[in-house]
Every structure is written in C-alpha cells, then in structure tokens.
Design an enzyme around this catalytic site. Structure first.
Site, PDB file in Angstrom:
ATOM      1  N   TYR A   1       0.753  -1.215  -0.303  1.00 47.85           N
ATOM      2  CA  TYR A   1       0.000  -0.002  -0.113  1.00 47.85           C
ATOM      3  C   TYR A   1       0.823   1.311   0.066  1.00 47.85           C
ATOM      4  CZ  TYR A   1      -4.094   2.942   1.155  1.00 47.85           C
ATOM      5  OH  TYR A   1      -4.969   3.583   1.315  1.00 47.85           O
TER       6      TYR A   1
ATOM      7  N   PHE B   1      -8.121  18.456 -25.336  1.00 46.44           N
ATOM      8  CA  PHE B   1      -8.587  17.141 -25.572  1.00 46.44           C
ATOM      9  C   PHE B   1     -10.122  17.413 -24.589  1.00 46.44           C
ATOM     10  CE2 PHE B   1      -9.627  12.657 -24.282  1.00 46.44           C
ATOM     11  CZ  PHE B   1      -9.964  12.280 -25.638  1.00 46.44           C
TER      12      PHE B   1
ATOM     13  N   ASP C   1       0.005  18.495 -21.599  1.00 52.68           N
ATOM     14  CA  ASP C   1      -0.831  17.459 -21.404  1.00 52.68           C
ATOM     15  C   ASP C   1      -0.102  16.373 -22.430  1.00 52.68           C
ATOM     16  OD1 ASP C   1      -2.455  15.154 -22.377  1.00 52.68           O
ATOM     17  OD2 ASP C   1      -4.367  16.466 -22.594  1.00 52.68           O
TER      18      ASP C   1
ATOM     19  N   ALA D   1       0.049  13.016 -22.994  1.00 50.65           N
ATOM     20  CA  ALA D   1      -0.484  11.829 -23.529  1.00 50.65           C
ATOM     21  C   ALA D   1       0.707  11.003 -24.624  1.00 50.65           C
ATOM     22  CB  ALA D   1      -1.742  11.650 -23.710  1.00 50.65           C
TER      23      ALA D   1
ATOM     24  N   LYS E   1      -1.448   5.944 -23.624  1.00 52.69           N
ATOM     25  CA  LYS E   1      -0.820   6.261 -24.755  1.00 52.69           C
ATOM     26  C   LYS E   1       0.587   5.850 -25.131  1.00 52.69           C
ATOM     27  CE  LYS E   1      -4.858   8.646 -24.817  1.00 52.69           C
ATOM     28  NZ  LYS E   1      -5.700   8.768 -23.502  1.00 52.69           N
TER      29      LYS E   1
ATOM     30  N   HIS F   1     -20.942  12.321 -25.871  1.00 52.00           N
ATOM     31  CA  HIS F   1     -20.556  11.480 -26.827  1.00 52.00           C
ATOM     32  C   HIS F   1     -20.477   9.716 -26.477  1.00 52.00           C
ATOM     33  CE1 HIS F   1     -16.786  12.568 -24.984  1.00 52.00           C
ATOM     34  NE2 HIS F   1     -16.363  11.434 -25.699  1.00 52.00           N
TER      35      HIS F   1
HETATM   36  N1  F0G Z   1      -5.405  14.046 -22.972  1.00 48.19           N
HETATM   37  C1  F0G Z   1      -5.116  13.589 -24.199  1.00 48.19           C
HETATM   38  C2  F0G Z   1      -4.684  14.166 -25.246  1.00 48.19           C
HETATM   39  C3  F0G Z   1      -6.100  12.331 -24.532  1.00 48.19           C
HETATM   40  O1  F0G Z   1      -6.008  11.828 -25.786  1.00 48.19           O
HETATM   41  C4  F0G Z   1      -6.698  11.627 -23.682  1.00 48.19           C
HETATM   42  C5  F0G Z   1      -7.455  10.340 -23.826  1.00 48.19           C
HETATM   43  C6  F0G Z   1      -6.737  12.293 -22.360  1.00 48.19           C
HETATM   44  C7  F0G Z   1      -5.922  13.328 -21.999  1.00 48.19           C
HETATM   45  C8  F0G Z   1      -7.261  11.435 -21.092  1.00 48.19           C
HETATM   46  O2  F0G Z   1      -6.716  10.329 -20.785  1.00 48.19           O
HETATM   47  O3  F0G Z   1      -8.272   8.619 -21.514  1.00 48.19           O
HETATM   48  O4  F0G Z   1      -6.289   8.103 -19.795  1.00 48.19           O
HETATM   49  O5  F0G Z   1      -8.163   9.569 -19.249  1.00 48.19           O
HETATM   50  N2  F0G Z   1      -7.474  10.134 -24.989  1.00 48.19           N
HETATM   51  C9  F0G Z   1      -8.334   8.962 -25.455  1.00 48.19           C
HETATM   52  C10 F0G Z   1      -8.484   9.007 -27.088  1.00 48.19           C
HETATM   53  C11 F0G Z   1      -9.437   8.566 -24.575  1.00 48.19           C
HETATM   54  O6  F0G Z   1      -9.217   7.947 -27.381  1.00 48.19           O
HETATM   55  O7  F0G Z   1      -7.898   9.813 -27.417  1.00 48.19           O
HETATM   56  P1  F0G Z   1      -7.475   8.981 -20.132  1.00 48.19           P
END
Ligand code: F0G
Length: 458
Positions: A72, A124, A215, A217, A258, A450
């Site tokens: 934990y 996003f 951000d 990802a 990602k 959506h």
């Molecule tokens: N930022 C970006 C640029 C993203 O593409 C996503 C998620 C998120 C934040 C949120 O992250 O899903 O881990 O909570 N994109 C997915 C997509 C859902 O299909 O483009 P998450």
C-alpha cells in the site's frame, strides 16, 4: 543503402478477432442506438475506436508485472516508476493516478477555479470537460492552419502566439492558473508542436509569470516528429528531445495508456512544491495513497518499462510509419484526410467526404457508422457530437472540423489490416454521393455526451 523500416519486434502471442456480415452489423449497430461505444468488441473486426490502453505490451513489460510490489505504501514499483518519470521528464514531484483524466481531475482541483481561463492548443475533451466542470473556460489558441485539413504545415499542433498573448495580456494572471499544451494535439489530428513553438510559448508564459503544463499523452510521438521535421534535432535521441520539451514547462499530466504503452495508468509530474502538496490531498481523496494513486504495483512496474520503450526511436518509427502507410493509401484513393498524417490516427475530413449530409444530422457520425456497417471497422466521431453543447446557451457547438478518427493501437495490427481498412474506405468513398441523410439525437447526457448518446436514423 536505403531499406524500408520494419517492426523492431516479432509476435509471441495472438488474439483472435471475429469477422461478421454486413447484415449482422446493420442489426447490431441499430441495437446499439447507432453509438459505436455501445458495441460489444466481438462485434467489431478492426477496432480503431482509440489508441488508448489498446496496445500490446512487450515481453519485458509482462515480465516486470510479475515483480510488481503491491504494498500500500512505499511500493518498490512506485519508486522505480518515479525514477523513470524523473529521468525522462526532469520534474521533481510525481503522483500516480489511474489514468489521464484522473490526473486532470487531481491537478485541476488544486489549480483551477470558477471564472478562470486555461489557454492552450485544442484541449482534449476530458481536459476541456474538467475545466468547464469547474466553471472555467478553455481558450483554444491553435494556429489557423490546423483547421485546414489540406494545409501541409509540419507542426499543426502549434500555438498562435498572438492569440495566446492576447489572452495573457487582457486577463489578470490570477485568472489564468496555467497554459496547457497538448503534445501531440489529439483534437487537431494527432498533430505535433515544434520545439521552436514550445519554447516561444514557454518564454511568453514566463514573461507573464504563468505556469506552463503539458498534456503529455503522446509526448514521445511529438518528439519523433521534432526529430524528423525540425532543423537541429536529427542527431538528438528521442529521450533528449523529450527532456528538452519538458524543460520548457512546470509540469505535466499524463495518460500512460498512450505513450506509456500500458493498458491503464496515468500520472502528474511537476516542480512546484505548493501545488504538489495541494494535489496530494486530492490524489488521496480521489485516487488512492500517493505511492499507488489508483494503479496496481504491477501496472506501475509495466509502465516504468513502457515509458522507456516508447521513447526509443525504432519503436516510434514503426509506430508512426504504420499510421502514415495507411494515410498514404487513403490519399492515393483521393479520400480527404487531415494532412500531414498525424502520429496516432488518421482523421477523415467528413465535411469534404459527405458534404451531402446536413451538419445538424451529424455527418461525421454517419460516416463512422457506414465504416462499421461496410467493414466492421470501429472509428470515432470527432465533430459536433463530441464538441457537445455550449455550457451556457446549451446549443450545439459546430467545430471547424467534422472528423472521423481511426486511431491505430500500438504494436497491435498488421500492414494487411491497414490495406483492408483502405479498401473498405475506398468502397464507401466511391458511392459517397448516395449519402443524403444522417442521424438525430434522441437521448444525451448533460456533459461528455458522446459516450452514451443515442441516435435514430433520419
Ligand atoms: N489527453 C489527451 C490528449 C488524450 O488523448 C486523452 C485520452 C486524455 C488526455 C485522457 O486520458 O483516457 O487516460 O483518461 N484520449 C483517449 C482517446 C480517450 O481516445 O484519444 P485518459
């Protein structure tokens, strides 16, 4: 000698996917209220709904999972992950979360308040959702070139510095908690930002004393594009470029699903101790104790390996060149797609593909449904449905682009799958003039509609 690229891995395990008939799919999509999110995955042949958490882990990641420490507090998997994150990003503080939007929830709880403005490049939808949920406003400062799908600008994720400076100049810094840069910019087509532009935004933020967050990802994919397209970076490693990006900012949120190459996970990394302390409280409330934040020890172990693999050139080359291979095939067939081809997905321009369907009948959604019916391929609408209603007027927001996104999962599908997708799309494109009507919404949620919206065919 100039040889073609090839995947720097071979396949150790396969997963069956099911074929079906057009008649079956017509029935299934109707039962799903014409919402592709409602389809069971065994009714999909090639699933391009998202590249998020849908990739294949490596043998080294699976091996790391076996050594996950599920303590934990003070899990060694946490400490290992923290070390990798610090090495790649350079940020001092680290908080794991269960995914990207959770990182947004925690960080924004600490930083964003009612009435604030959060400028950036096409946020996003979860980012925007978390901003608007706090009665603040996301201000899109993306360059105009991004909204012309035929414009070949190499960095269509870039920020228009004049637009950004106007926001910073006309508002008090108390109302701008930070600027957020999405790398690569998902909403504008998986398009990268240039290092030059990131550095310029960073200088602007510093001069107005406003923190800069990423951000992140798809930060590794963004670094790959910088290496390939920007002068002065050809001889730098992906890890050096990624570090140079993060050096421009004060922190980041990450959806590790990602460029972390894992199926679930996320984190926050940042430099400011005060913000970290505040975020820690929210992390404990929403996610879990600070040494796991909603992740299993084994997931943190796999992520530590995944981050390292995702920032290797050979992996990124095969990943991004596969997406580009599909894009080039579609371009050969004259199918209108966002160009240049982005990092993680193909974005089909539905305004050009099916202008015959009225915009208030959700033409991009109609095209996504057709792609499923004809080929069993599941993409996703990035248009009016996703853009949702204006939070104040409750009217539909019509974004500049109506897109269907075909997101390619990492290390998952073969080149034959790409050929199949291109053939299906060519068939639909050849009979596109027959498409005259779209869909109407019969039920929707008040925010992020959506996922659950229901449609009826007009
Ligand atoms: N930022 C970006 C640029 C993203 O593409 C996503 C998620 C998120 C934040 C949120 O992250 O899903 O881990 O909570 N994109 C997915 C997509 C859902 O299909 O483009 P998450």
């Amino acid at each position: 000698m100039n040889l073609p690229y090839a995947e720097p891995y071979k396949i150790k395990m396969v997963e069956s996917i099911k074929r079906s008939t057009i008649e079956q799919r017509k029935k299934w999509i109707k039962e799903a209220d014409f919402n592709l999110f409602n389809l069971a995955s065994d009714k999909v042949f090639i699933d391009l709904l998202t590249d998020s958490g849908t990739g294949a882990m490596s043998d080294n990641q699976w091996a790391a999972m076996m050594s996950g420490d599920e303590s934990y507090a003070g899990s060694s998997s946490f400490l290992k992950l923290k070390e990798v994150v610090q090495k790649i990003t350079g940020f001092k503080y680290f908080l794991p979360t269960h995914q990207g939007r959770a990182a947004e929830n925690v960080l924004f709880s600490a930083m964003v308040k009612e009435g604030d403005l959060v400028p950036g490049n096409s946020h996003f939808d979860t980012t925007k959702g978390h901003i608007e949920f706090r009665k603040a406003t996301a201000v899109d400062c993306t360059i105009d070139e991004a909204f012309d799908t035929a414009n070949l600008h190499p960095f269509k994720g870039n920020v228009n510095l004049d637009k950004l400076e106007k926001v910073l100049n006309e508002n008090s810094k108390e109302n701008i908690p930070f600027v957020i840069l999405t790398i690569t910019c998902n909403s504008s087509g998986g398009q990268p930002m240039s290092m030059e532009n990131i550095q310029a935004v960073s200088r602007l933020c510093k001069s107005y004393e406003i923190p800069l967050f990423f951000d992140s990802a798809r930060f590794a994919e963004n670094a790959y594009f910088i290496k390939k397209r920007e002068k002065g970076y050809q001889n730098k490693s992906i890890k050096e470029i990624a570090r140079a990006i993060f050096d421009c900012g004060d922190g980041m949120t990450m959806s590790a699903k990602k460029d972390g190459l894992v199926n679930m996970g996320g984190f926050i990394a940042l430099n400011d101790e005060e913000v970290y302390k505040k975020a820690t409280v929210f992390n404990i409330m929403y996610e879990g104790f600070i040494t796991y934040g909603g992740m299993n020890g084994r997931d943190m172990a796999a992520l530590a390996v995944g981050l390292d693999e995702a920032t290797e050139f050979d992996y990124l080359e095969s990943r991004i060149e596969q997406v580009s291979y599909l894009g080039e095939k579609l371009i050969e067939h004259n199918i209108p797609v966002q160009q240049p081809i982005g990092g993680h997905a193909i974005f089909i321009d539905a305004n050009k593909f099916v202008p015959t369907i009225p915009r208030d009948e959700y033409r991009a959604q109609a095209l996504a449904i057709e792609l499923y019916i004809i080929g069993g391929i599941r993409g996703v609408e990035i248009g009016t449905v996703l853009a949702d209603r204006d939070p104040f007027t409750r009217k539909n927001r019509y974004p500049e682009l109506e897109l269907v996104r075909l997101a390619i999962p990492r290390r998952t599908y073969s080149q034959n799958h790409m050929d199949y997708i291109a053939a299906v799309l060519k068939n639909i494109y050849d009979s596109r003039d027959e498409a005259k009507t779209g869909y109407k919404i019969i039920d929707e949620a008040p925010i992020m509609r959506h996922f659950t919206v229901k449609f009826e065919k007009i």
